[in-house]
Write a protein that holds these residues in place. Structure first.
Motif, mmCIF file in Angstrom:
data_model
loop_
_atom_site.group_PDB
_atom_site.id
_atom_site.type_symbol
_atom_site.label_atom_id
_atom_site.label_comp_id
_atom_site.label_asym_id
_atom_site.label_seq_id
_atom_site.Cartn_x
_atom_site.Cartn_y
_atom_site.Cartn_z
ATOM 1 N N ASP A 93 -8.714 -2.841 18.505
ATOM 2 C CA ASP A 93 -7.590 -3.768 18.649
ATOM 3 C C ASP A 93 -7.273 -4.463 17.331
ATOM 4 O OD1 ASP A 93 -9.943 -5.127 18.533
ATOM 5 O OD2 ASP A 93 -9.439 -6.597 20.075
ATOM 6 N N GLY A 94 -7.624 -3.822 16.212
ATOM 7 C CA GLY A 94 -7.401 -4.432 14.902
ATOM 8 C C GLY A 94 -5.934 -4.660 14.596
ATOM 9 N N ARG A 95 -5.670 -5.752 13.865
ATOM 10 C CA ARG A 95 -4.284 -6.135 13.575
ATOM 11 C C ARG A 95 -3.849 -5.750 12.163
ATOM 12 N NH1 ARG A 95 -4.561 -12.366 14.572
ATOM 13 N NH2 ARG A 95 -6.618 -12.013 13.645
ATOM 14 N N TRP A 96 -4.795 -5.337 11.316
ATOM 15 C CA TRP A 96 -4.440 -5.095 9.936
ATOM 16 C C TRP A 96 -4.662 -3.630 9.560
ATOM 17 C CZ3 TRP A 96 -7.633 -9.790 10.495
ATOM 18 C CH2 TRP A 96 -6.835 -10.922 10.664
ATOM 19 N N ILE A 97 -5.167 -3.367 8.386
ATOM 20 C CA ILE A 97 -5.237 -2.004 7.862
ATOM 21 C C ILE A 97 -6.294 -1.213 8.632
ATOM 22 C CG2 ILE A 97 -5.668 -0.639 5.799
ATOM 23 C CD1 ILE A 97 -4.935 -3.241 4.205
ATOM 24 N N SER A 98 -5.882 -0.132 9.277
ATOM 25 C CA SER A 98 -6.811 0.645 10.099
ATOM 26 C C SER A 98 -6.984 2.081 9.622
ATOM 27 C CB SER A 98 -6.332 0.655 11.558
ATOM 28 O OG SER A 98 -5.031 1.231 11.649
ATOM 29 N N GLU A 99 -6.104 2.578 8.735
ATOM 30 C CA GLU A 99 -6.188 3.979 8.308
ATOM 31 C C GLU A 99 -7.456 4.213 7.480
ATOM 32 O OE1 GLU A 99 -1.935 2.688 8.740
ATOM 33 O OE2 GLU A 99 -3.702 1.949 7.642
ATOM 34 N N TRP A 100 -8.179 5.273 7.832
ATOM 35 C CA TRP A 100 -9.444 5.570 7.165
ATOM 36 C C TRP A 100 -9.278 5.669 5.656
ATOM 37 C CZ3 TRP A 100 -10.233 10.207 4.431
ATOM 38 C CH2 TRP A 100 -11.518 10.380 3.926
ATOM 39 N N GLU A 101 -8.271 6.425 5.197
ATOM 40 C CA GLU A 101 -8.126 6.657 3.757
ATOM 41 C C GLU A 101 -7.804 5.377 3.006
ATOM 42 O OE1 GLU A 101 -4.161 7.633 5.744
ATOM 43 O OE2 GLU A 101 -6.303 7.926 6.131
ATOM 44 N N LEU A 133 0.814 -1.211 0.000
ATOM 45 C CA LEU A 133 0.000 0.000 0.000
ATOM 46 C C LEU A 133 0.849 1.264 0.000
ATOM 47 C CD1 LEU A 133 -2.794 -0.968 2.564
ATOM 48 C CD2 LEU A 133 -2.841 -1.147 0.083
ATOM 49 N N THR A 134 2.065 1.171 0.485
ATOM 50 C CA THR A 134 2.934 2.348 0.530
ATOM 51 C C THR A 134 3.856 2.443 -0.679
ATOM 52 O OG1 THR A 134 4.568 1.104 1.836
ATOM 53 C CG2 THR A 134 2.904 2.368 3.052
ATOM 54 N N GLU A 135 3.775 1.479 -1.576
ATOM 55 C CA GLU A 135 4.642 1.483 -2.763
ATOM 56 C C GLU A 135 4.131 2.506 -3.786
ATOM 57 O OE1 GLU A 135 7.388 -0.214 -3.532
ATOM 58 O OE2 GLU A 135 7.497 -1.348 -1.667
ATOM 59 N N PRO A 136 5.056 3.255 -4.435
ATOM 60 C CA PRO A 136 4.624 4.163 -5.513
ATOM 61 C C PRO A 136 3.920 3.378 -6.614
ATOM 62 C CG PRO A 136 6.920 4.556 -4.906
ATOM 63 C CD PRO A 136 6.517 3.292 -4.217
ATOM 64 N N GLY A 137 2.815 3.864 -7.057
ATOM 65 C CA GLY A 137 2.096 3.209 -8.142
ATOM 66 C C GLY A 137 0.981 2.291 -7.703
#
Length: 508
Positions: free
Chosen positions: A122-130, A10-14
């Motif tokens: 207490d989520g372990r994975w993707i939590s960012e709203w965007e 998810l943080t990779e360009p493209g």
């Protein structure tokens, strides 16, 4: 399948240039719109389409619901699947698939926003709203999006680094008029696009109960309270949450306590239960509602729970909800010695269903180490001569009332068998030979080697059996010379359980 956790991508360009091209409103060949280089987009596209490794992006929702985005890289059947699952369900449900013959849409706009805004604490994975919103944006289609939708998507794009988000957001949400969503007579949210998995078209993929369940886990908003061909009480539109609660929760076959406990433990969760308490108290304090109105309201939608006063019934529901949420019962005395088993029974077998499938769903969520421990804990309870069948029944009933018919021992044996099947069907999760051999060596140290110094494992007599590893052993002198005078007597094979690692001598 060669799945792997793709969160780091998810943080990779493209990445977003490739993933959001699934909406068909933008082209991944337009890297400038995302502020990235064309070579970065090509590189990400190749990684996301790798037939040897399929990336999976996973988010959690309240009530132990898991939503996955799976890049299905099966040549030539490439596609992207959006899969919803819950430990209590008998299987997963693909709400959208995007390929040459797409099944779309799977989400309405309110559901997409709710998913983005409700990561468990207490989520372990993707939590960012965007990230949550953009990850599931290709799954959404809705003709009734609000005027703020473009601004919402633009804000998410800006947070992931898109330089001019407003124009791109407008394009992502542009296109055809889009499908319409409405609640059918079963109070399930359905779509009028005949190709959508949640469509009302004949031959749909869901039963009414399944459609209702999917809608229920994707939002905390109460469903509209109405039935096309039945009378609706005038209080229902004013207090929709209470009407929905009585009409869907209090129609089960269990006692009031059991129905309320299941409601709190289900996908609704404690937060929604607290809102229910507040709405009931508002209704009871409403000066424009008399006792007869309350009695008619309850009798219309939960008649089996009312004997006389609707006010008394509603107050009892609120009190029991309050006790269940704020004052949970103390743990059973067996819980400390069987914490993993207790957790499995309590959290994954609340719903009526086929026990083996429910236990397997719980095992998938708990993981292999907890499953091994749960099997060991079950073994210890069953093998303990001080624990009676009545005590086992009391323990199981305190965690999951519907599992026990008459014998707690029989129930625990069935749960143990289901857990063992889950582990043994996954060879990569079972005890490996090198692990089993270490256990066998320690067992020989504690038994035979206390009196015979040169006992060793006979490599030629190691056998892999369906549920255990079998080790033959003898003296080093006998294995070297074959002289019967050096042979051990009574050396039954040593078995090491492939699930628990428990050793025992096969004295059959």
């Amino acid at each position: 399948m060669p799945y792997y956790n793709g969160t780091d991508l998810l943080t990779e360009p493209g990445f977003w240039a490739v993933h959001l091209s699934r909406t068909h409103q933008v082209d991944e060949a337009e890297p400038a719109a995302f502020g990235v280089k064309a070579e970065d987009v090509r590189a990400l596209d190749e990684r996301l389409a790798d037939t040897e490794r399929w990336p999976v992006f996973r988010i959690e929702l309240p009530g132990r619901v898991i939503f996955r985005v799976i890049y299905r890289n099966s040549d030539p059947d490439f596609g992207t699947d959006f899969v919803l699952s819950h430990p209590a369900w008998r299987g997963s449900f693909t709400v959208t698939w995007l390929d040459g013959h797409p099944g779309w849409p799977g989400l309405s706009w309110p559901e997409l926003c709710w998913i983005a805004e409700h990561p468990p604490p207490d989520g372990r994975w993707i939590s960012e709203w965007e990230r949550r919103l953009l990850l599931f944006l290709p799954c959404m289609g809705d003709a009734a999006m609000p005027g703020t939708a473009v601004d919402t998507v633009a804000e998410a794009l800006e947070r992931v680094g898109v330089p001019e988000p407003a124009g791109l957001a407008a394009r992502l949400l542009a296109g055809d008029e889009g499908p319409s969503w409405h609640h059918d007579r079963n109070r399930a949210l359905v779509c009028d696009n005949q190709w959508g998995p949640r469509s009302v078209a004949p031959g749909g993929r869901l039963t009414p109960d399944q459609a209702r369940t999917v809608a229920r886990v994707l939002t905390d908003r109460p469903l509209p309270f109405w039935i096309e061909n039945e009378w609706t009480h005038p209080l229902a539109p004013r207090y929709p949450r209470i009407g929905h609660f009585m009409d869907t929760v209090l129609l089960g076959s269990g006692s009031l306590d059991d129905e309320i406990r299941d409601y709190v433990d289900s996908a609704e969760g404690p937060d929604i239960a607290c809102r229910m308490i507040e709405e009931i108290q508002r209704l009871l304090a409403d000066p424009g509602v008399d006792d007869d109105d309350l009695t008619a309201f309850v009798r219309a939608h939960a008649h089996r729970f009312i004997g006389g006063s609707g006010r008394r019934t509603l107050q009892e529901v609120a009190d029991r909800l309050d006790r269940t949420v704020r004052h949970p019962p103390p743990p059973h005395p067996f819980t400390p010695r069987a914490s993993n088993l207790s957790r499995l029974l309590r959290e994954f077998t609340r719903s009526n269903g086929e026990l083996n499938e429910l236990v397997h769903a719980g095992a998938d969520w708990l993981g292999v180490l907890a499953v091994r421990t749960a099997v060991r804990e079950t073994d210890a309870l069953i093998d303990d001569p001080a624990v009676t069948d009545a005590q086992m029944s009391e323990f199981v009933r305190s965690q999951s009332w519907w599992l026990v018919n008459d014998s707690g021992l029989r129930t625990l044996e069935l749960v143990r068998a289901a857990l063992r099947r889950w582990a043994l069907e996954r060879p990569e999760r079972s005890l490996r030979l090198e692990q089993a051999r270490l256990i066998a060596e320690r067992t020989l140290d504690q038994t035979w080697r206390r009196t015979v110094d040169d006992v060793i494992i006979d490599d030629s007599r190691i056998r892999e059996q369906p549920d255990c590893w079998s080790f033959g052993y003898n003296t080093h002198a006998y294995l070297s010379t074959g002289d019967p005078a050096d042979m051990l007597a009574g050396n039954d094979p040593l078995l090491v359980d492939r699930v628990t690692g428990r050793p025992r001598f096969d004295r059959r």
